[in-house]
Write a protein that holds these residues in place. Structure first.
Motif, PDB file in Angstrom:
ATOM      1  N   MET A   1      63.071  56.459 -65.057  1.00 34.21           N
ATOM      2  CA  MET A   1      61.837  56.128 -64.345  1.00 34.21           C
ATOM      3  C   MET A   1      61.332  57.395 -63.667  1.00 34.21           C
ATOM      4  SD  MET A   1      61.193  52.997 -61.744  1.00 34.21           S
ATOM      5  CE  MET A   1      62.741  53.349 -60.929  1.00 34.21           C
ATOM      6  N   THR A   2      60.207  57.906 -64.126  1.00 35.74           N
ATOM      7  CA  THR A   2      59.672  59.158 -63.630  1.00 35.74           C
ATOM      8  C   THR A   2      58.288  58.956 -63.087  1.00 35.74           C
ATOM      9  OG1 THR A   2      58.820  59.734 -65.809  1.00 35.74           O
ATOM     10  CG2 THR A   2      61.048  60.489 -65.269  1.00 35.74           C
ATOM     11  N   SER A   3      57.889  59.896 -62.264  1.00 36.43           N
ATOM     12  CA  SER A   3      56.557  59.857 -61.675  1.00 36.43           C
ATOM     13  C   SER A   3      56.108  61.279 -61.439  1.00 36.43           C
ATOM     14  CB  SER A   3      56.559  59.088 -60.348  1.00 36.43           C
ATOM     15  OG  SER A   3      55.298  59.170 -59.738  1.00 36.43           O
ATOM     16  N   PRO A   4      54.858  61.609 -61.722  1.00 35.74           N
ATOM     17  CA  PRO A   4      54.397  62.972 -61.527  1.00 35.74           C
ATOM     18  C   PRO A   4      54.339  63.335 -60.063  1.00 35.74           C
ATOM     19  CG  PRO A   4      52.561  61.538 -62.101  1.00 35.74           C
ATOM     20  CD  PRO A   4      53.804  60.728 -62.241  1.00 35.74           C
ATOM     21  N   VAL A   5      54.782  64.548 -59.753  1.00 38.10           N
ATOM     22  CA  VAL A   5      54.701  65.042 -58.399  1.00 38.10           C
ATOM     23  C   VAL A   5      53.346  65.652 -58.136  1.00 38.10           C
ATOM     24  CG1 VAL A   5      55.716  66.668 -56.770  1.00 38.10           C
ATOM     25  CG2 VAL A   5      57.170  65.442 -58.357  1.00 38.10           C
ATOM     26  N   SER A   6      52.814  66.371 -59.077  1.00 31.82           N
ATOM     27  CA  SER A   6      51.498  66.974 -58.941  1.00 31.82           C
ATOM     28  C   SER A   6      50.834  66.930 -60.299  1.00 31.82           C
ATOM     29  CB  SER A   6      51.640  68.415 -58.423  1.00 31.82           C
ATOM     30  OG  SER A   6      52.362  69.188 -59.374  1.00 31.82           O
ATOM     31  N   GLU A   7      49.772  67.699 -60.435  1.00 24.06           N
ATOM     32  CA  GLU A   7      49.072  67.721 -61.705  1.00 24.06           C
ATOM     33  C   GLU A   7      49.896  68.414 -62.778  1.00 24.06           C
ATOM     34  OE1 GLU A   7      45.332  69.478 -61.026  1.00 24.06           O
ATOM     35  OE2 GLU A   7      44.571  67.862 -59.744  1.00 24.06           O
ATOM     36  N   ASN A   8      50.864  69.191 -62.370  1.00 22.30           N
ATOM     37  CA  ASN A   8      51.740  69.845 -63.331  1.00 22.30           C
ATOM     38  C   ASN A   8      52.681  68.825 -63.942  1.00 22.30           C
ATOM     39  OD1 ASN A   8      53.337  71.523 -64.821  1.00 22.30           O
ATOM     40  ND2 ASN A   8      53.744  72.973 -63.152  1.00 22.30           N
ATOM     41  N   ALA A   9      52.632  68.677 -65.254  1.00 15.44           N
ATOM     42  CA  ALA A   9      53.438  67.658 -65.918  1.00 15.44           C
ATOM     43  C   ALA A   9      54.919  67.997 -65.915  1.00 15.44           C
ATOM     44  CB  ALA A   9      52.957  67.465 -67.359  1.00 15.44           C
ATOM     45  N   LYS A  10      55.273  69.262 -65.601  1.00 13.79           N
ATOM     46  CA  LYS A  10      56.676  69.639 -65.613  1.00 13.79           C
ATOM     47  C   LYS A  10      57.396  69.192 -64.348  1.00 13.79           C
ATOM     48  CE  LYS A  10      55.887  73.676 -68.573  1.00 13.79           C
ATOM     49  NZ  LYS A  10      56.074  75.144 -68.727  1.00 13.79           N
ATOM     50  N   ALA A  12      58.652  66.273 -61.854  1.00 14.50           N
ATOM     51  CA  ALA A  12      58.932  64.839 -61.988  1.00 14.50           C
ATOM     52  C   ALA A  12      59.936  64.423 -60.931  1.00 14.50           C
ATOM     53  CB  ALA A  12      59.468  64.519 -63.387  1.00 14.50           C
ATOM     54  N   ILE A  13      59.863  63.148 -60.553  1.00 15.87           N
ATOM     55  CA  ILE A  13      60.807  62.531 -59.626  1.00 15.87           C
ATOM     56  C   ILE A  13      61.563  61.451 -60.386  1.00 15.87           C
ATOM     57  CG2 ILE A  13      61.054  61.181 -57.519  1.00 15.87           C
ATOM     58  CD1 ILE A  13      58.639  62.546 -56.413  1.00 15.87           C
ATOM     59  N   ARG A  14      62.864  61.465 -60.261  1.00 12.50           N
ATOM     60  CA  ARG A  14      63.710  60.539 -61.014  1.00 12.50           C
ATOM     61  C   ARG A  14      64.952  60.217 -60.196  1.00 12.50           C
ATOM     62  NH1 ARG A  14      67.881  63.628 -62.454  1.00 12.50           N
ATOM     63  NH2 ARG A  14      67.560  65.876 -62.802  1.00 12.50           N
ATOM     64  N   PRO A  15      65.684  59.145 -60.564  1.00  9.33           N
ATOM     65  CA  PRO A  15      66.959  58.857 -59.883  1.00  9.33           C
ATOM     66  C   PRO A  15      67.979  59.957 -60.129  1.00  9.33           C
ATOM     67  CG  PRO A  15      66.139  56.930 -61.055  1.00  9.33           C
ATOM     68  CD  PRO A  15      65.293  58.078 -61.487  1.00  9.33           C
ATOM     69  N   ILE A  16      68.928  60.059 -59.242  1.00 13.76           N
ATOM     70  CA  ILE A  16      69.928  61.121 -59.321  1.00 13.76           C
ATOM     71  C   ILE A  16      70.864  60.890 -60.502  1.00 13.76           C
ATOM     72  CG2 ILE A  16      71.544  59.923 -57.784  1.00 13.76           C
ATOM     73  CD1 ILE A  16      72.320  62.658 -56.667  1.00 13.76           C
ATOM     74  N   GLN A  17      71.362  61.980 -61.081  1.00 11.25           N
ATOM     75  CA  GLN A  17      72.350  61.957 -62.139  1.00 11.25           C
ATOM     76  C   GLN A  17      73.564  62.783 -61.718  1.00 11.25           C
ATOM     77  OE1 GLN A  17      70.457  63.283 -65.752  1.00 11.25           O
ATOM     78  NE2 GLN A  17      68.857  61.696 -65.665  1.00 11.25           N
TER      79      GLN A  17
END
Length: 417
Positions: A1-10, A12-17
């Motif tokens: 489950m990801t979500s953009p942090v800014s306009e930069n697609a690189k 992302a925020i995700r659960p920890i691994q």
């Protein structure tokens, strides 16, 4: 489950691994060295334990259980590097209030690694949690008053001060002196699930309405189920700790007027931590309850006892200062609601209103449309006016006259050649 942090697609925020644990531990160490944050030190110790039991914690997070949110962490990743992390947990049993336990942001990133994204990492992590945790109606956090950068981040994202907390450390020598006093607590009883209603009423009476609304505790928050008790005992066994609690019962009013809980360190590696709740009408219990807590601590290796006080508890702060306790930390309790605040119209003064402005609101917004009754009355008035102007007798309105005028003539017209 990801979500953009800014306009930069690189970004992302995700659960920890599992592969993120080493980078997060390094990030927490850098923040601790820069700000001397005690919360980061505790978080580093927790990371070392999570590294051993990561697989079990990951499995428990997939279904409802007491340890489902024991390690709920999200990370911000940019260019395959960890730029920040946030740790959250539910504050009450109904999960209507959630707590932000830790927010760490990498401040050593170079300028070429998207500086704008680095500056917004903390806000993006908070917004991600606000949108993801749909159960939360209120968010709660605690921050040291000397961490200006972190405090500004929380204020920028809508958190408002709720209360000021002071943490005290009672030295072992003072605890020994307190233990020499025989506490006058004839109705001191052990805590069980049967007293959950009494403890809930005591907790409700011991805090201001605004704090009570944010905490949103219920009776079930003071009950301990079988699975939760089992997990707690396993945790105490691994961490070499022990929990002792008790409450004071008032038989005339059938209510609890005092409660204490101590988390004892059995190996002497860390200080003891205590919680104290006293009814505002029975502040005389502070010396007695602290004496009882000091007696419990004497059975363990000598360590200081840490206890907290809020700014709405002046009697507790005054007593702790008189006994010689040391202030070790000042924090700010902050809260934020997920509901958007509606803009209120600027109130207008009645003294500055003119008569024309007052009557303007009473004028019709459009031209009124005549009804059937109004149309019939207007025709009747015109007929009476015409008859009175000619000097003739009033027109008969009998049914026979109207029928004669209305019906067509039955006589055939005369035709002349």
């Amino acid at each position: 489950m990801t979500s953009p942090v800014s306009e930069n697609a690189k970004n992302a925020i995700r659960p920890i691994q599992y592969r993120d644990l080493e980078a997060i531990e390094q990030l927490a160490t850098e923040v601790t060295d820069a700000d001397s944050n005690s919360c980061s030190v505790t978080f580093i110790q927790q990371l070392q334990q999570v590294r051993r039991w990561y697989g079990l914690l990951k499995l428990l997070s997939w279904f409802p259980n007491p340890s489902q949110y024991a390690f709920c962490v999200y990370v911000s990743e940019a260019f395959q590097q960890i730029r920040g992390m946030i740790k959250i947990s539910p504050f009450n049993r109904t999960r209507s209030t959630w707590r932000v336990e830790q927010v760490l942001v990498d401040t050593t990133a170079s300028v070429q690694d998207n500086t704008s994204a680095k500056a917004d990492t903390g806000s993006a992590l908070l917004r991600y949690c606000f949108e993801t945790i749909w159960e939360a109606r209120t968010w709660l956090l605690e921050v040291n008053i000397h961490q200006k950068t972190t405090l500004a981040l929380y204020r920028q994202n809508g958190f408002q001060p709720l209360a000021q907390l002071t943490y005290w450390a009672i030295a072992p020598q003072i605890l020994e002196e307190l233990a020499a006093h025989e506490p006058d607590l004839p109705n001191l009883l052990p805590v069980s699930n049967a007293e959950a209603q009494l403890l809930y009423q005591l907790d409700t009476a011991s805090m201001p309405p605004l704090v009570r609304q944010v905490f949103d505790r219920h009776v079930q928050d003071f009950k301990t189920g079988f699975m939760r008790a089992l997990v707690s005992h396993i945790h105490q066994w691994f961490t070499h700790t022990e929990v002792v609690s008790g409450y004071v019962f008032e038989p005339q009013r059938k209510a609890a007027i005092g409660y204490f809980q101590i988390r004892l360190c059995r190996d002497g590696s860390s200080c003891h931590k205590g919680e104290l709740t006293v009814h505002p009408a029975y502040t005389c219990l502070y010396p007695e309850l602290l004496a009882q807590m000091a007696r419990v601590v004497q059975a363990m290796p000598p360590q200081s006892l840490q206890i907290a006080s809020a700014d709405y508890q002046p009697e507790r702060e005054e007593y702790l200062e008189q006994m010689g306790a040391e202030r070790i930390e000042h924090t700010l309790l902050m809260s934020r609601s997920v509901w958007h605040k509606l803009r209120e119209a600027k109130p207008m003064s009645l003294e500055g209103l003119q008569l024309s402005e007052v009557l303007q609101g009473l004028q019709p917004a459009r031209t009124p449309i005549p009804s059937r009754i109004a149309w019939w009355k207007s025709i009747s008035k015109k007929t009476q006016a015409v008859s009175s102007g000619n000097g003739s007798q009033p027109v008969s309105t009998s049914k026979s006259a109207i029928s004669k005028e209305a019906s067509p003539s039955t006589e055939s017209p005369t035709i002349r050649n």
